[in-house]
Design a protein around this motif. Sequence first.
Motif, PDB file in Angstrom:
ATOM      1  N   ALA A 264      39.075  -6.488  18.140  1.00  0.00           N
ATOM      2  CA  ALA A 264      39.038  -7.953  18.170  1.00  0.00           C
ATOM      3  C   ALA A 264      38.353  -8.492  16.918  1.00  0.00           C
ATOM      4  CB  ALA A 264      38.317  -8.435  19.412  1.00  0.00           C
ATOM      5  N   GLY A 265      38.991  -9.445  16.269  1.00  0.00           N
ATOM      6  CA  GLY A 265      38.430 -10.086  15.088  1.00  0.00           C
ATOM      7  C   GLY A 265      38.540  -9.278  13.811  1.00  0.00           C
ATOM      8  N   GLU A 266      39.089  -8.085  13.890  1.00  0.00           N
ATOM      9  CA  GLU A 266      39.232  -7.211  12.725  1.00  0.00           C
ATOM     10  C   GLU A 266      40.220  -7.808  11.722  1.00  0.00           C
ATOM     11  OE1 GLU A 266      40.857  -2.680  11.823  1.00  0.00           O
ATOM     12  OE2 GLU A 266      40.934  -3.455  13.858  1.00  0.00           O
ATOM     13  N   PRO A 267      39.907  -7.781  10.432  1.00  0.00           N
ATOM     14  CA  PRO A 267      40.886  -8.231   9.435  1.00  0.00           C
ATOM     15  C   PRO A 267      42.123  -7.338   9.462  1.00  0.00           C
ATOM     16  CG  PRO A 267      38.713  -8.059   8.459  1.00  0.00           C
ATOM     17  CD  PRO A 267      38.635  -7.427   9.827  1.00  0.00           C
ATOM     18  N   LEU A 268      43.275  -7.980   9.361  1.00  0.00           N
ATOM     19  CA  LEU A 268      44.556  -7.273   9.308  1.00  0.00           C
ATOM     20  C   LEU A 268      45.348  -7.780   8.125  1.00  0.00           C
ATOM     21  CD1 LEU A 268      46.015  -7.214  12.936  1.00  0.00           C
ATOM     22  CD2 LEU A 268      44.784  -5.421  11.742  1.00  0.00           C
ATOM     23  N   TYR A 269      46.135  -6.899   7.563  1.00  0.00           N
ATOM     24  CA  TYR A 269      47.114  -7.289   6.561  1.00  0.00           C
ATOM     25  C   TYR A 269      48.464  -7.321   7.253  1.00  0.00           C
ATOM     26  CZ  TYR A 269      43.559  -6.112   3.055  1.00  0.00           C
ATOM     27  OH  TYR A 269      42.417  -6.049   2.303  1.00  0.00           O
ATOM     28  N   VAL A 270      49.212  -8.384   7.020  1.00  0.00           N
ATOM     29  CA  VAL A 270      50.554  -8.508   7.564  1.00  0.00           C
ATOM     30  C   VAL A 270      51.508  -8.428   6.381  1.00  0.00           C
ATOM     31  CG1 VAL A 270      52.143  -9.936   8.917  1.00  0.00           C
ATOM     32  CG2 VAL A 270      49.682  -9.967   9.429  1.00  0.00           C
ATOM     33  N   PHE A 271      52.396  -7.435   6.430  1.00  0.00           N
ATOM     34  CA  PHE A 271      53.351  -7.205   5.348  1.00  0.00           C
ATOM     35  C   PHE A 271      54.764  -7.492   5.832  1.00  0.00           C
ATOM     36  CE2 PHE A 271      49.839  -4.317   4.448  1.00  0.00           C
ATOM     37  CZ  PHE A 271      49.608  -4.556   3.103  1.00  0.00           C
ATOM     38  N   ARG A 272      55.602  -7.914   4.904  1.00  0.00           N
ATOM     39  CA  ARG A 272      57.042  -8.000   5.169  1.00  0.00           C
ATOM     40  C   ARG A 272      57.757  -7.399   3.974  1.00  0.00           C
ATOM     41  NH1 ARG A 272      59.794 -13.579   6.091  1.00  0.00           N
ATOM     42  NH2 ARG A 272      59.778 -13.568   3.839  1.00  0.00           N
ATOM     43  N   ALA A 273      58.606  -6.432   4.224  1.00  0.00           N
ATOM     44  CA  ALA A 273      59.337  -5.736   3.165  1.00  0.00           C
ATOM     45  C   ALA A 273      60.833  -5.904   3.387  1.00  0.00           C
ATOM     46  CB  ALA A 273      58.968  -4.256   3.155  1.00  0.00           C
ATOM     47  N   HIS A 274      61.509  -6.452   2.376  1.00  0.00           N
ATOM     48  CA  HIS A 274      62.952  -6.683   2.431  1.00  0.00           C
ATOM     49  C   HIS A 274      63.590  -6.214   1.138  1.00  0.00           C
ATOM     50  CE1 HIS A 274      62.977 -10.258   5.495  1.00  0.00           C
ATOM     51  NE2 HIS A 274      62.509  -9.154   6.017  1.00  0.00           N
ATOM     52  N   HIS A 275      64.875  -5.934   1.211  1.00  0.00           N
ATOM     53  CA  HIS A 275      65.664  -5.692   0.005  1.00  0.00           C
ATOM     54  C   HIS A 275      65.999  -7.046  -0.629  1.00  0.00           C
ATOM     55  CE1 HIS A 275      66.539  -1.438   0.484  1.00  0.00           C
ATOM     56  NE2 HIS A 275      66.627  -1.660   1.779  1.00  0.00           N
ATOM     57  N   ASP A 276      65.968  -7.122  -1.931  1.00  0.00           N
ATOM     58  CA  ASP A 276      66.451  -8.282  -2.690  1.00  0.00           C
ATOM     59  C   ASP A 276      66.020  -9.631  -2.125  1.00  0.00           C
ATOM     60  OD1 ASP A 276      67.830  -6.530  -4.392  1.00  0.00           O
ATOM     61  OD2 ASP A 276      69.490  -6.437  -2.976  1.00  0.00           O
ATOM     62  N   GLU A 277      64.744  -9.823  -1.908  1.00  0.00           N
ATOM     63  CA  GLU A 277      64.243 -11.089  -1.391  1.00  0.00           C
ATOM     64  C   GLU A 277      63.719 -11.938  -2.547  1.00  0.00           C
ATOM     65  OE1 GLU A 277      62.085 -12.188   2.567  1.00  0.00           O
ATOM     66  OE2 GLU A 277      60.647 -11.330   1.168  1.00  0.00           O
ATOM     67  N   ALA A 278      64.342 -13.074  -2.767  1.00  0.00           N
ATOM     68  CA  ALA A 278      63.981 -13.937  -3.884  1.00  0.00           C
ATOM     69  C   ALA A 278      62.721 -14.735  -3.585  1.00  0.00           C
ATOM     70  CB  ALA A 278      65.122 -14.896  -4.187  1.00  0.00           C
TER      71      ALA A 278
ATOM     72  N   ARG B   2      55.880  -8.758   0.622  1.00  0.00           N
ATOM     73  CA  ARG B   2      54.991  -9.918   0.637  1.00  0.00           C
ATOM     74  C   ARG B   2      53.938  -9.668   1.705  1.00  0.00           C
ATOM     75  NH1 ARG B   2      59.485 -11.911  -1.442  1.00  0.00           N
ATOM     76  NH2 ARG B   2      59.298 -13.648  -2.887  1.00  0.00           N
ATOM     77  N   ALA B   3      52.817 -10.391   1.615  1.00  0.00           N
ATOM     78  CA  ALA B   3      51.728 -10.139   2.564  1.00  0.00           C
ATOM     79  C   ALA B   3      50.866 -11.367   2.758  1.00  0.00           C
ATOM     80  CB  ALA B   3      50.863  -8.984   2.056  1.00  0.00           C
ATOM     81  N   PHE B   4      50.113 -11.359   3.840  1.00  0.00           N
ATOM     82  CA  PHE B   4      49.016 -12.303   4.017  1.00  0.00           C
ATOM     83  C   PHE B   4      47.928 -11.619   4.826  1.00  0.00           C
ATOM     84  CE2 PHE B   4      51.964 -13.681   7.459  1.00  0.00           C
ATOM     85  CZ  PHE B   4      51.148 -13.610   8.572  1.00  0.00           C
ATOM     86  N   VAL B   5      46.749 -12.224   4.809  1.00  0.00           N
ATOM     87  CA  VAL B   5      45.594 -11.683   5.508  1.00  0.00           C
ATOM     88  C   VAL B   5      45.414 -12.472   6.799  1.00  0.00           C
ATOM     89  CG1 VAL B   5      43.112 -11.243   5.387  1.00  0.00           C
ATOM     90  CG2 VAL B   5      44.525 -11.049   3.327  1.00  0.00           C
ATOM     91  N   SER B   6      45.143 -11.768   7.887  1.00  0.00           N
ATOM     92  CA  SER B   6      44.910 -12.399   9.181  1.00  0.00           C
ATOM     93  C   SER B   6      43.781 -11.639   9.868  1.00  0.00           C
ATOM     94  CB  SER B   6      46.192 -12.367  10.010  1.00  0.00           C
ATOM     95  OG  SER B   6      46.052 -13.130  11.183  1.00  0.00           O
ATOM     96  N   LYS B   7      43.638 -11.871  11.151  1.00  0.00           N
ATOM     97  CA  LYS B   7      42.683 -11.132  11.979  1.00  0.00           C
ATOM     98  C   LYS B   7      43.356 -10.778  13.283  1.00  0.00           C
ATOM     99  CE  LYS B   7      38.455 -12.938  10.167  1.00  0.00           C
ATOM    100  NZ  LYS B   7      37.098 -13.268  10.425  1.00  0.00           N
TER     101      LYS B   7
END
Length: 190
Positions: A67-81, A119-124
Motif C-alpha cells: 500500500a502506498g508503494e511507488p509504481l511505474y506504469v509502462f505502456r509499450a506499443h509498436h509505432d506509436e507516434a 511511455r511511462a508515468f509514476v503512480s502509487k
Amino acid sequence: MHPDPLAWWQSEFGEIAPRGHLLRRALSAKWVRFHSLPDSKRYAESLEEYAEIEHRHHLVASALFNAGEPLYVFRAHHDEARLRGKARHQLAGRQFREALAVVPPISLGQDKEDRMYVRAFVSKWKPDFFEAAIRLLADWKEVGVSFVSPSTKNILCPYDGGMDVFTYSIAPEELRALFADWRSPRPDGL
C-alpha cells in the motif's frame, strides 16, 4: 528530481520492452500466469464476471505491491507516434508524461524495423485508476500496459484474459500456490 521510470527500466532490464510476452522469454524463471476468469474464459459477459476480473487482479497485485508503494506504469506499443497539442497518451484518465516517457525505440532484438515505443508515468499502489485500467485491458481497449515496483522489481502485465507476473520478492512457486485455481492446466502454464 522526479524519477525517470524509463531510465530505471533500461538500467534494470536493458532493451527488453515491458510487455508480458517479451518478458516471459527473458525472465521465464520469474514468470507466473493467472487467468482472469474461471475455465480460462477470455472476456467477461456480465457484471459478476467483471467483478471477478477486478477481484483476481486486485488480489494478485496486492501480493506483489505494498500500500502506498511507488509504481511505474509502462505502456509499450509498436509505432506509436508522439501526440501534439492537447491530445496526450493516457490510461484511464492518467496521462503518460511526454517529457519523461518519449525515448528511442527499445529494440526487440529481431531487426532494426521491429521496435517498441515505451511511455511511462509514476503512480502509487493502490492507484485510484487501477480498476478502470484493468477493465480497459480486460476488454482489449488497451494493450501493452505493465505495473512495476522499482523497489522489488515485481512486474504485473495484465491483458485480455489474464495477467503475466514476474516476481522477485516472493518465490514464483509460492505465488503459484496462493492462486493455484487461477492457473492454466497446461504444462507450459499458458
